[in-house]
Write an enzyme that holds these catalytic residues in place. Structure first.
Site, PDB file in Angstrom:
ATOM      1  N   ARG A  79       0.830  -1.214   0.000  1.00  0.00           N
ATOM      2  CA  ARG A  79       0.000   0.000   0.000  1.00  0.00           C
ATOM      3  C   ARG A  79       0.859   1.256   0.000  1.00  0.00           C
ATOM      4  O   ARG A  79       0.424   2.316  -0.460  1.00  0.00           O
ATOM      5  CB  ARG A  79      -0.977  -0.038   1.180  1.00  0.00           C
TER       6      ARG A  79
ATOM      7  N   GLU B   6       4.859 -10.935  14.606  1.00  0.00           N
ATOM      8  CA  GLU B   6       4.345 -11.507  15.842  1.00  0.00           C
ATOM      9  C   GLU B   6       4.898 -12.924  16.038  1.00  0.00           C
ATOM     10  O   GLU B   6       5.287 -13.304  17.132  1.00  0.00           O
ATOM     11  CB  GLU B   6       2.822 -11.515  15.806  1.00  0.00           C
TER      12      GLU B   6
END
Ligand code: AMP
Length: 177
Positions: free
Chosen positions: A60, A97
């Site tokens: 993006r 994560e």
């Protein structure tokens, strides 16, 4: 009529996994007035201060960064996921994560001392942006600032980037849910 950028960003609960509120900017980018206002506000602090290149983070950050580069009259530098760039590249790993990932830049994409603006859609923990900063610094670019549409302040990414000496410009903030 003014554009409310925050209201054009769709919130998708539990994506890509339970507990994450995904901030989907495709609805903002798909709105003509919203996209124009977003590009305008992101580019605003950087006119006439000598920015020489805009670096955008896949994917993006490419859409926003290309438009901002055009506004500022600079070229665009892609920062990509590992294995996508065709020429000699330098890589930087960063924490996700679970595990790590790698982003890359062409080794000749910026020159020493070049004044660069870093762009992505959203800063969360700041791990991705910090890796991009490391790549740009390894190529001895001068990072003038970093701009994002969305800041998630509870994850402290922008605060960490600022502590690392990078001025951050963000348009909207969302709290955690
Ligand atoms: P981080 O490295 O934690 O700052 O994550 C930033 C990157 O992950 C950006 O490229 C974002 O597009 C994406 N990202 C992380 N969290 C979210 C979220 N809650 N909603 C949308 N995108 C996210």
């Amino acid at each position: 009529m003014t554009v409310d950028i925050a209201s054009l960003i769709r919130a998708i609960p539990d994506y890509p996994k339970p507990g994450i509120m995904f901030r989907d900017v495709t609805t903002l980018m798909g709105d003509a007035a919203g996209l124009r206002e977003t590009i305008h506000q992101m580019a605003e602090p950087y006119h006439n201060i000598g920015i020489e290149a805009v670096a955008g983070i896949e994917a993006r950050g490419f859409i926003l960064g290309g438009a901002i580069a055009d506004r500022l009259g600079t070229g665009f530098v892609p920062i990509r996921k590992k294995g996508k760039l065709p020429y000699k590249a330098i890589g930087q790993d960063y924490e996700l994560e679970y595990g790590t990932d790698i982003i890359e830049m062409h080794e000749d994409a910026v020159h020493p001392g070049e004044k660069v603006l870093l762009i992505d859609d959203l800063i969360a923990t700041g791990g991705t942006a910090a890796a991009a900063v490391k790549l740009l610094r390894r190529l001895e670019a001068e990072i003038i600032g970093a701009a994002f549409v969305v800041d998630l302040p509870f994850l402290q990414g922008a605060a960490k980037l600022r502590a690392d000496g990078i001025a951050c410009h963000t348009l909207v903030e969302f709290e955690g849910e």
